[in-house]
Design a protein around this motif. Structure first.
Motif, mmCIF file in Angstrom:
data_model
loop_
_atom_site.group_PDB
_atom_site.id
_atom_site.type_symbol
_atom_site.label_atom_id
_atom_site.label_comp_id
_atom_site.label_asym_id
_atom_site.label_seq_id
_atom_site.Cartn_x
_atom_site.Cartn_y
_atom_site.Cartn_z
ATOM 1 N N PRO A 172 57.233 -1.749 -78.801
ATOM 2 C CA PRO A 172 58.694 -1.603 -78.836
ATOM 3 C C PRO A 172 59.448 -2.857 -79.254
ATOM 4 O O PRO A 172 60.627 -2.770 -79.602
ATOM 5 N N GLY A 173 58.782 -4.013 -79.219
ATOM 6 C CA GLY A 173 59.457 -5.258 -79.567
ATOM 7 C C GLY A 173 59.541 -5.529 -81.054
ATOM 8 O O GLY A 173 60.196 -6.496 -81.477
ATOM 9 N N LEU A 174 58.923 -4.688 -81.858
ATOM 10 C CA LEU A 174 58.941 -4.894 -83.309
ATOM 11 C C LEU A 174 60.096 -4.129 -83.950
ATOM 12 O O LEU A 174 60.216 -2.921 -83.777
ATOM 13 N N PRO A 175 60.931 -4.814 -84.719
ATOM 14 C CA PRO A 175 62.031 -4.126 -85.405
ATOM 15 C C PRO A 175 61.555 -2.963 -86.270
ATOM 16 O O PRO A 175 62.229 -1.926 -86.358
ATOM 17 N N ALA A 176 60.395 -3.107 -86.906
ATOM 18 C CA ALA A 176 59.887 -2.035 -87.774
ATOM 19 C C ALA A 176 59.555 -0.781 -86.963
ATOM 20 O O ALA A 176 59.734 0.345 -87.446
ATOM 21 N N VAL A 177 59.078 -0.963 -85.745
ATOM 22 C CA VAL A 177 58.781 0.181 -84.881
ATOM 23 C C VAL A 177 60.069 0.871 -84.459
ATOM 24 O O VAL A 177 60.174 2.108 -84.473
ATOM 25 N N GLN A 178 61.055 0.093 -84.075
ATOM 26 C CA GLN A 178 62.343 0.678 -83.713
ATOM 27 C C GLN A 178 62.913 1.491 -84.876
ATOM 28 O O GLN A 178 63.447 2.586 -84.687
ATOM 29 N N GLN A 179 62.768 0.965 -86.085
ATOM 30 C CA GLN A 179 63.276 1.665 -87.264
ATOM 31 C C GLN A 179 62.514 2.963 -87.500
ATOM 32 O O GLN A 179 63.096 3.974 -87.907
ATOM 33 N N LEU A 180 61.209 2.955 -87.236
ATOM 34 C CA LEU A 180 60.411 4.172 -87.388
ATOM 35 C C LEU A 180 60.921 5.270 -86.460
ATOM 36 O O LEU A 180 61.050 6.435 -86.866
ATOM 37 N N VAL A 181 61.229 4.905 -85.229
ATOM 38 C CA VAL A 181 61.727 5.893 -84.272
ATOM 39 C C VAL A 181 63.068 6.450 -84.752
ATOM 40 O O VAL A 181 63.315 7.663 -84.703
ATOM 41 N N VAL A 182 63.938 5.565 -85.214
ATOM 42 C CA VAL A 182 65.247 6.005 -85.715
ATOM 43 C C VAL A 182 65.071 6.907 -86.931
ATOM 44 O O VAL A 182 65.683 7.982 -87.026
ATOM 45 N N ASP A 183 64.239 6.485 -87.869
ATOM 46 C CA ASP A 183 64.017 7.287 -89.080
ATOM 47 C C ASP A 183 63.447 8.658 -88.736
ATOM 48 O O ASP A 183 63.807 9.673 -89.354
ATOM 49 N N GLY A 184 62.559 8.691 -87.734
ATOM 50 C CA GLY A 184 61.980 9.962 -87.328
ATOM 51 C C GLY A 184 63.019 10.919 -86.762
ATOM 52 O O GLY A 184 62.978 12.127 -87.017
ATOM 53 N N ALA A 185 63.945 10.387 -85.989
ATOM 54 C CA ALA A 185 65.014 11.230 -85.432
ATOM 55 C C ALA A 185 65.969 11.689 -86.526
ATOM 56 O O ALA A 185 66.397 12.852 -86.549
ATOM 57 N N LEU A 186 66.292 10.794 -87.458
ATOM 58 C CA LEU A 186 67.179 11.160 -88.561
ATOM 59 C C LEU A 186 66.552 12.240 -89.434
ATOM 60 O O LEU A 186 67.241 13.147 -89.918
ATOM 61 N N TYR A 216 58.088 1.411 -72.301
ATOM 62 C CA TYR A 216 56.944 0.529 -72.065
ATOM 63 C C TYR A 216 56.035 1.190 -71.033
ATOM 64 O O TYR A 216 56.508 1.679 -70.005
ATOM 65 N N PRO A 217 54.719 1.191 -71.260
ATOM 66 C CA PRO A 217 53.833 1.880 -70.314
ATOM 67 C C PRO A 217 53.539 1.108 -69.036
ATOM 68 O O PRO A 217 53.027 1.687 -68.075
ATOM 69 N N GLY A 218 53.838 -0.198 -68.998
ATOM 70 C CA GLY A 218 53.560 -0.960 -67.788
ATOM 71 C C GLY A 218 53.938 -2.423 -67.925
ATOM 72 O O GLY A 218 54.219 -2.914 -69.028
ATOM 73 N N VAL A 219 53.929 -3.132 -66.810
ATOM 74 C CA VAL A 219 54.405 -4.518 -66.799
ATOM 75 C C VAL A 219 53.443 -5.464 -67.505
ATOM 76 O O VAL A 219 53.856 -6.521 -68.015
ATOM 77 N N ASP A 220 52.145 -5.124 -67.559
ATOM 78 C CA ASP A 220 51.168 -6.014 -68.187
ATOM 79 C C ASP A 220 50.854 -5.604 -69.625
ATOM 80 O O ASP A 220 49.766 -5.846 -70.140
ATOM 81 N N PHE A 221 51.821 -4.998 -70.258
ATOM 82 C CA PHE A 221 51.717 -4.652 -71.680
ATOM 83 C C PHE A 221 51.488 -5.930 -72.485
ATOM 84 O O PHE A 221 52.156 -6.943 -72.278
ATOM 85 N N ASN A 222 50.549 -5.865 -73.428
ATOM 86 C CA ASN A 222 50.130 -7.073 -74.145
ATOM 87 C C ASN A 222 51.025 -7.336 -75.364
ATOM 88 O O ASN A 222 50.650 -7.084 -76.503
ATOM 89 N N ASP A 223 52.218 -7.882 -75.091
ATOM 90 C CA ASP A 223 53.152 -8.177 -76.183
ATOM 91 C C ASP A 223 53.620 -9.631 -76.154
ATOM 92 O O ASP A 223 54.718 -9.947 -76.624
ATOM 93 N N ALA A 224 52.776 -10.509 -75.623
ATOM 94 C CA ALA A 224 53.149 -11.922 -75.511
ATOM 95 C C ALA A 224 53.427 -12.539 -76.877
ATOM 96 O O ALA A 224 54.376 -13.331 -77.036
ATOM 97 N N ALA A 225 52.625 -12.196 -77.878
ATOM 98 C CA ALA A 225 52.823 -12.769 -79.213
ATOM 99 C C ALA A 225 54.143 -12.285 -79.815
ATOM 100 O O ALA A 225 54.857 -13.057 -80.477
ATOM 101 N N THR A 226 54.487 -11.022 -79.576
ATOM 102 C CA THR A 226 55.751 -10.480 -80.079
ATOM 103 C C THR A 226 56.925 -11.148 -79.379
ATOM 104 O O THR A 226 57.949 -11.461 -80.003
ATOM 105 N N TYR A 227 56.782 -11.377 -78.091
ATOM 106 C CA TYR A 227 57.827 -12.066 -77.320
ATOM 107 C C TYR A 227 58.028 -13.491 -77.849
ATOM 108 O O TYR A 227 59.163 -13.954 -78.017
ATOM 109 N N ALA A 228 56.922 -14.181 -78.157
ATOM 110 C CA ALA A 228 57.019 -15.545 -78.684
ATOM 111 C C ALA A 228 57.738 -15.552 -80.031
ATOM 112 O O ALA A 228 58.475 -16.494 -80.348
ATOM 113 N N ARG A 229 57.564 -14.495 -80.801
ATOM 114 C CA ARG A 229 58.169 -14.446 -82.136
ATOM 115 C C ARG A 229 59.629 -14.023 -82.099
ATOM 116 O O ARG A 229 60.457 -14.568 -82.828
ATOM 117 N N TYR A 230 59.958 -13.024 -81.247
ATOM 118 C CA TYR A 230 61.293 -12.430 -81.285
ATOM 119 C C TYR A 230 62.150 -12.685 -80.042
ATOM 120 O O TYR A 230 63.328 -12.335 -80.038
#
Length: 421
Positions: free
Chosen positions: A170-184, A202-216
């Protein structure tokens, strides 16, 4: 000076008026909906590999039953994972129809189109229910079966494995855009009445998105705040882009019933259950306050008086949450609890559901209810009859008496007219 005094008087009078119901066009007697789940073939289709005629026949029978119970809205799950129960250029056909992901139903049958037409012919709304981020529910086996044209396979950099299953990040802009495009894509091709998201973010608190968090996430000191902001951005984007194409479309979310618990958050409810705010990163209060949803439909799947999550306390909490907004409040009701119950359980039979409906319909700031799910209403003895009696046609009900809010509105209107005569 006179204009200022008049303005002050107008503002003061406006404060006497209740918050508006919702900006959306609700049925006059409230929204009475049912979730029709496709995941695991819970409701529709009842099994995989059905012929087009069988799929049509089952849909017709279900829609007839829904209408006969007095319901007026269907929330059809058309994207249970990263798939589709409709013709899509973005997602492969769902395995819950043909039995094989990516394989079209028999004869090219389009379930969503058939349900839209069938619902409207019976005077029902049809809302397309989407799961935004989930890709698999059966781990590696399901992942390996995905076709190469699946966005999950095309973009492995978008994927995070969690607890044996796969999710879009969910932290990736491209993923957010995919969800929006799918609804449109849905509202551009189908005359649905709404787009509906469920409670899986998010499925849980220990979701492995540390690298995405560091980037965005440089603007956030806490990864939880960043995750909630990602979901907030998705919801706001959907609200904005969907209503650009269709201003009358209803867009809303059905979050888990506990926003947060009071012992960890002073704004939370007097409950002790799973927190959607801190565990799946859904800040429903933010959506309500910002007006980025037309309605909110919390899943209140507990009984009245249940110590850890009392249905009545939660009704009061959610009613308070929307009272100064124009966001409609629907209550998600756990009809499945009746089907699972054993004799002696508070959920056995229909008494608990009757008590909950009495409580809901005694409130002023609740605009409807949605039942999970269709099969439970059919399978539990007496449930269909209960709804038929509860939703007896309006012409058989006594006319409502004038309310205080109507009186205040009349006073306000007469005051405006008098000022400018």
């Amino acid at each position: 000076m006179l204009k200022k005094r008049i303005l002050s008087m107008l503002v003061a009078l406006s404060l006497l008026l209740p918050a508006s119901a919702a900006a959306i066009d609700l049925p006059a007697d409230g929204l009475r909906g049912v979730w029709v789940a496709s995941v695991y073939n819970i409701d529709y289709p009842s099994k995989t590999g059905m012929t087009a005629d069988e799929l049509k026949s089952q849909a017709d029978a279900m829609l007839d039953n829904i209408a006969s119970m007095g319901l007026n809205a269907v929330f059809l799950q058309v994207r249970p994972s990263a798939d589709a129960l409709y013709q899509s250029a973005l997602f492969p056909w769902s395995r819950y129809v043909s039995g094989t992901v990516g394989q079209a139903p028999d004869g090219g049958f389009d379930p969503l189109q058939y349900w839209v037409e069938g619902a409207h012919a019976r005077g029902l709304q049809l809302h397309a229910w989407l799961n935004p981020y989930r890709i698999t529910k059966e781990g590696e086996t399901e992942w390996n079966a995905l076709p190469e044209n699946s966005p999950a396979k095309q973009h492995p950099e978008w994927i995070v494995e969690y607890d044996g299953n796969y999710y879009f990040n969910p932290g990736l802009p491209a993923v957010q855009q995919l969800v929006v495009d799918g609804a449109l894509e849905i509202i551009q091709n189908y005359e649905v009445d709404g787009i509906h998201l469920d409670d899986y973010f998010y499925p849980g608190v220990d979701f492995n998105d540390a690298a995405t968090y560091a980037r965005y996430g440089a603007d956030f000191d806490d990864i939880g705040d960043w995750r909630r902001d990602n979901v907030n951005q998705l919801v706001a984007s959907l609200d904005r882009e969907l209503h650009k194409l269709d201003k009358e479309l209803m867009f809303g979310v059905s979050p888990a019933g506990i926003w947060d618990n009071k012992d960890s958050n002073p704004r939370g409810s007097d409950t002790r259950g799973r927190s959607s705010y801190s565990e799946i990163y859904c800040d429903s209060l933010e959506w309500i306050n910002e007006g980025t949803v037309d309605y909110i439909c919390p899943q209140l799947y507990w009984s009245i008086g249940f110590e850890a999550a009392d249905f009545k306390k939660l009704i009061d909490w959610w009613t308070d949450a929307v009272k100064t907004s124009d966001v409609a409040l629907f209550i998600g009701l756990g009809a499945y609890r009746m089907e699972e119950a054993e004799p002696g359980d508070v959920w056995y039979g229909t008494d608990e559901l009757t008590r909950q409906l009495d409580l809901i319909h005694s409130g002023k700031d609740i605009q409807g209810e949605v039942y999970f799910s269709y099969s439970s209403l059919i399978n539990v003895a007496g449930a269909s009859t209960l709804l038929m009696e509860e939703y007896e046609p309006a012409e058989n009900q006594p006319a409502p008496t004038p309310t205080e809010s109507n009186s205040l509105l009349d006073i306000f209107s007469r005051f405006i007219v008098a000022l400018f005569q």
